[in-house]
Design a protein around this motif. Sequence first.
Motif, short mmCIF file in Angstrom:
data_model
loop_
_atom_site.label_atom_id
_atom_site.label_comp_id
_atom_site.label_asym_id
_atom_site.label_seq_id
_atom_site.Cartn_x
_atom_site.Cartn_y
_atom_site.Cartn_z
N HIS A 68 33.27 46.22 4.12
CA HIS A 68 33.75 46.55 5.45
C HIS A 68 35.25 46.88 5.42
N LEU A 69 35.99 46.05 4.70
CA LEU A 69 37.44 46.28 4.56
C LEU A 69 37.74 47.63 3.93
N VAL A 70 37.06 47.91 2.81
CA VAL A 70 37.38 49.11 2.04
C VAL A 70 37.01 50.37 2.82
N LEU A 71 35.80 50.38 3.40
CA LEU A 71 35.36 51.60 4.08
C LEU A 71 36.10 51.82 5.40
N SER A 72 36.74 50.78 5.90
CA SER A 72 37.53 50.96 7.13
C SER A 72 38.84 51.69 6.82
N GLY A 73 39.16 51.81 5.53
CA GLY A 73 40.39 52.50 5.15
C GLY A 73 41.52 51.53 4.84
N MET A 74 41.24 50.24 4.95
CA MET A 74 42.27 49.24 4.72
C MET A 74 42.76 49.29 3.27
N GLY A 75 41.81 49.50 2.35
CA GLY A 75 42.18 49.55 0.93
C GLY A 75 43.15 50.67 0.63
N LYS A 76 42.98 51.78 1.33
CA LYS A 76 43.84 52.93 1.09
C LYS A 76 45.30 52.59 1.41
N LEU A 77 45.49 51.76 2.45
CA LEU A 77 46.85 51.35 2.82
C LEU A 77 47.51 50.55 1.69
N LEU A 78 46.69 49.83 0.94
CA LEU A 78 47.24 48.98 -0.12
C LEU A 78 47.58 49.77 -1.38
N GLY A 79 47.01 50.97 -1.50
CA GLY A 79 47.23 51.77 -2.70
C GLY A 79 46.06 51.65 -3.66
N PRO A 80 45.95 52.65 -4.57
CA PRO A 80 44.76 52.73 -5.44
C PRO A 80 44.54 51.51 -6.34
N ASP A 81 45.63 50.91 -6.86
CA ASP A 81 45.43 49.76 -7.77
C ASP A 81 44.83 48.58 -7.01
N ALA A 82 45.41 48.28 -5.85
CA ALA A 82 44.91 47.15 -5.07
C ALA A 82 43.50 47.44 -4.55
N GLU A 83 43.25 48.68 -4.21
CA GLU A 83 41.90 49.04 -3.74
C GLU A 83 40.88 48.81 -4.87
#
Length: 230
Positions: free
Chosen positions: A61-76
Amino acid sequence: MTESPVKRLSGRGRFISFEGGEGSGKSTQIKKLKERLDAAKLRNIVTREPGGSPGAEIIRHLVLSGMGKLLGPDAETLLFAAARDDHVRTVIQPALAQGSWVLCDRFSDSTRAYQGRLGRVPPALLNAMQRVTIGDLEPDLTFILDVPVEIGLKRAAARRGSAAPDRFEAEDVKFHHELRDAYREIAAAEPERCVLIDASADANTVASSVWAALRDRFFVSTPANEASPA
Ligand code: TYD
């Protein structure tokens, strides 16, 4: 008693992953393969990534909401890895150990293609995460469903209807071309594990290609439709 026209090779379940870009038809093909396995009386589960276990679904849910993108590719990448770790430990490994086949909608090749190739995450991080999350649990067979980008995006848009595109569907066309190249390269680099399937045909034709490839890998086919141990 109806006997299966194929012979199972060992007691352990088989781990099969399906990969491909947006609109490649993975979920339809997984459903069709499941029907074939059910008909052959082979115990199986269908699961998916990111997700597949309660903990991993939260991360999905977190990742597909775009939250991961805010953290950057490594953290995603770390988020995908955390989801995979839970999924492998709590769902995939136990199912395989009980002799069940596991049909998984996306697995580690998605990380290679999306985070590695498109997110430019360094191989050292990907390899380290892979060691931690899956160790040597590679899929026994990976179907890479290959479809021209324009067709895939059209299918994805039709499926989505009026809903907003998710984090990855929203990327531009260049992204999806590069994604397709990444998957084709993975298929070429690992021909023992991966089968590239032309997924632009109708769903039943694609399902026949998937089943034929699976039979070649795992079963001994018989001349007539009779079971014949080999
Ligand atoms: P999903 O809605 O399951 O899409 P699809 O129907 O295309 O499988 O969304 C999963 C998205 O997550 C998809 O765009 C690919 C992406 N993804 C990664 O970027 N890395 C990964 O390791 C995994 C498993 C998925």
